[in-house]
Design an enzyme around this catalytic site. Sequence first.
Site, PDB file in Angstrom:
ATOM      1  N   ARG A  91     -19.733  -4.567  15.991  1.00  0.00           N
ATOM      2  CA  ARG A  91     -19.869  -4.662  17.551  1.00  0.00           C
ATOM      3  C   ARG A  91     -20.149  -3.298  17.950  1.00  0.00           C
ATOM      4  NH1 ARG A  91     -14.359  -4.796  17.075  1.00  0.00           N
ATOM      5  NH2 ARG A  91     -13.540  -3.245  18.181  1.00  0.00           N
ATOM      6  N   ASN A 106     -15.921  -2.868  12.084  1.00  0.00           N
ATOM      7  CA  ASN A 106     -16.193  -3.494  13.215  1.00  0.00           C
ATOM      8  C   ASN A 106     -17.606  -3.789  13.511  1.00  0.00           C
ATOM      9  OD1 ASN A 106     -13.348  -3.265  13.752  1.00  0.00           O
ATOM     10  ND2 ASN A 106     -13.657  -1.319  14.574  1.00  0.00           N
ATOM     11  N   GLU A 112       0.929  -1.288   0.158  1.00  0.00           N
ATOM     12  CA  GLU A 112      -0.027  -0.001   0.127  1.00  0.00           C
ATOM     13  C   GLU A 112       0.851   1.409   0.095  1.00  0.00           C
ATOM     14  OE1 GLU A 112      -2.594   0.254   3.572  1.00  0.00           O
ATOM     15  OE2 GLU A 112      -3.986  -1.263   2.667  1.00  0.00           O
TER      16      GLU A 112
HETATM   17  C1  MV4 Z   1      -1.358   2.072   7.629  1.00  0.00           C
HETATM   18  C2  MV4 Z   1      -0.418   3.238   8.124  1.00  0.00           C
HETATM   19  C3  MV4 Z   1      -0.145   4.034   7.124  1.00  0.00           C
HETATM   20  N1  MV4 Z   1      -0.122   3.920   5.945  1.00  0.00           N
HETATM   21  N2  MV4 Z   1      -1.485   1.784   6.203  1.00  0.00           N
HETATM   22  C4  MV4 Z   1      -2.123  -0.112  11.773  1.00  0.00           C
HETATM   23  C5  MV4 Z   1      -2.894  -0.917  12.167  1.00  0.00           C
HETATM   24  C6  MV4 Z   1      -3.781  -1.219  11.100  1.00  0.00           C
HETATM   25  N3  MV4 Z   1      -5.212  -0.859  11.514  1.00  0.00           N
HETATM   26  C7  MV4 Z   1      -3.615  -0.214  10.045  1.00  0.00           C
HETATM   27  N4  MV4 Z   1      -2.557   0.529  10.663  1.00  0.00           N
HETATM   28  C8  MV4 Z   1      -1.717   1.564   9.809  1.00  0.00           C
HETATM   29  N5  MV4 Z   1      -2.107   1.217   8.436  1.00  0.00           N
HETATM   30  C9  MV4 Z   1      -0.843   2.873   5.632  1.00  0.00           C
HETATM   31  N6  MV4 Z   1      -0.997   2.772   4.200  1.00  0.00           N
HETATM   32  C10 MV4 Z   1      -0.422   3.337   9.562  1.00  0.00           C
HETATM   33  C11 MV4 Z   1      -1.302   2.624  10.339  1.00  0.00           C
HETATM   34  C12 MV4 Z   1      -0.933   2.900  11.990  1.00  0.00           C
HETATM   35  C13 MV4 Z   1      -2.214   2.965  12.635  1.00  0.00           C
HETATM   36  C14 MV4 Z   1      -3.396   3.200  12.007  1.00  0.00           C
HETATM   37  C15 MV4 Z   1      -4.594   3.229  12.793  1.00  0.00           C
HETATM   38  C16 MV4 Z   1      -4.362   3.619  14.123  1.00  0.00           C
HETATM   39  C17 MV4 Z   1      -3.308   3.355  14.786  1.00  0.00           C
HETATM   40  C18 MV4 Z   1      -1.936   3.379  13.933  1.00  0.00           C
HETATM   41  C19 MV4 Z   1      -0.915   3.272  14.391  1.00  0.00           C
HETATM   42  C20 MV4 Z   1       0.311   2.912  13.807  1.00  0.00           C
HETATM   43  C21 MV4 Z   1       0.303   2.822  12.269  1.00  0.00           C
END
Ligand code: MV4
Length: 507
Positions: free
Chosen positions: A296, A294, A204
């Site tokens: 829930r 989600n 991504e």
């Molecule tokens: C990402 C991102 C940056 N760029 N995808 C972390 C867990 C998963 N739910 C998706 N996450 C992320 N995906 C791209 N393309 C940064 C994160 C991320 C994050 C996302 C949501 C809430 C907290 C986070 C903490 C670190 C990294």
Amino acid sequence: MANGLFRKVLIANRGEIALRVLRACRDLGVPAVVAYSDADRDSLAVRLADEAVCVGPAAVARSYNNIPAIISAALVTGCDALHPGYGFLAENAYLADICQQVGVTFIGPRPDVIERMGNKAEARRLMREAGVPLVPGTEGTVQNLGEARQAARRIGFPVLIKAVAGGGGRGMRVARDDAELTRQLPVAQSEAEAAFGDGAVYLERYLDRPRHVEVQILADHHGHVFAVGERDCSLQRRHQKLVEEAPAPNLSRKTRESLLRTAVRGARAAHYTNAGTLEFLLDRDGHFYFMEMNTRIQVEHPVTEAVTGLDLVAWQIKIAAGQPLLLDARALEPVGHAVECRITAEDASADFAPSAGTVATYVAPGGPGVRVDSHLYAGYTVPPYYDSLLAKVVAWGKDRSEALARLERALAETVITGVAQTAPFHRRLVADEAFRRGDVHTGFVAQYLNRHAAALHDDGEQAALLAASEQQERARTAAGAPLATAADDGRLVSPPRPGAPTQANRG
Ligand code: MV4
């Protein structure tokens, strides 16, 4: 049934959410049964319940996650509905299916919807077809370096290498150029194989410090689907949410309306019913991308309730009973602002090491705009078997600044002694200038912890002093001395001895 909803609801959960569902049942006039494990025999939800049933020993697999025990508990107590809360079996399609088979209404979406949204790749495919934006990336997995390099050229660096079987931030590696991609790809594949038994990865575009913004959906069985508001949940530590707020700060009206409309489109495409949440990443120029859905009620639902006036758990029960969701769309404009802090049994001065033990003193905050959802009471022993959530302190104000002022007052009033807990940490966090400006993003807490490492250590010293003064106080009161009172910073202080000089009468 007199309430026109259900004969009786089994609450298949524990802690603050069991109490929350019990309260919704009480408000609706629906009898409830609280399921509990041996370790929760003395829990507040069991104490307040009209009826409770033990579903097994402390171990989660033998109690709260024990489907035969949960189903039997519902049947032997004559329940015709089951509320799963969050965590445990809340998103378990098999439980929802068994409920259907035995004639117990599962308070949530249908089993097939739970199944589909629980398969992250399947959910992304469905959302893509519905026109819900995803982060630019590969449709499927990349098999080798050649494919990865070709995809990276199309997506544009930096790219994120993500494990298909990963989730919750596990199995993600950033590659900023072709050389890094060449080095990182095999590492990411072998890490995914080792961690999840599946080395498949996809690419991504990497979003730099995005925000986590999620949309609360309510949908009934009559085709009504509403996005009842959004929440910003960017303040997370190791993918555990610490602070959530509604509405999301600093969103343009255009972005907000587009986000809510998109979430409704996604929920409709998923044939969603009941309460659910679509999670998005919001990048720095206001573009948002679907992450996951989600199926829930979420821990942070109170901030949405505070700014909409809706009782989301009551609506879950009414929707499950077939009632139409009659909401005036105008009523869905958020009123004011609400912020929630999750207070956990962790020692913030010791890298959030988990704590357990008996709550010696518990003084909940209150006053205008303050709500506390907690199962604590003085003398309650926090069991070590489950998650560490002790209380959710929620403050509402006419705007974000008033909400934060009230939240800081509420956290200062909060007294929980006997276990390490994070209220003092949250008090500092919500007072941070960058946070008060609304400069929130998913890297915020990591940066904050780096900036404030020393102060966190002081908190630990303060807690140790408090524990020592508690010990002295207990020894004094045991010897018949007058009771202590809580000072404004939560320290326990003893009243002046009769005749001793005080501030007032000191010369
Ligand atoms: C990402 C991102 C940056 N760029 N995808 C972390 C867990 C998963 N739910 C998706 N996450 C992320 N995906 C791209 N393309 C940064 C994160 C991320 C994050 C996302 C949501 C809430 C907290 C986070 C903490 C670190 C990294």
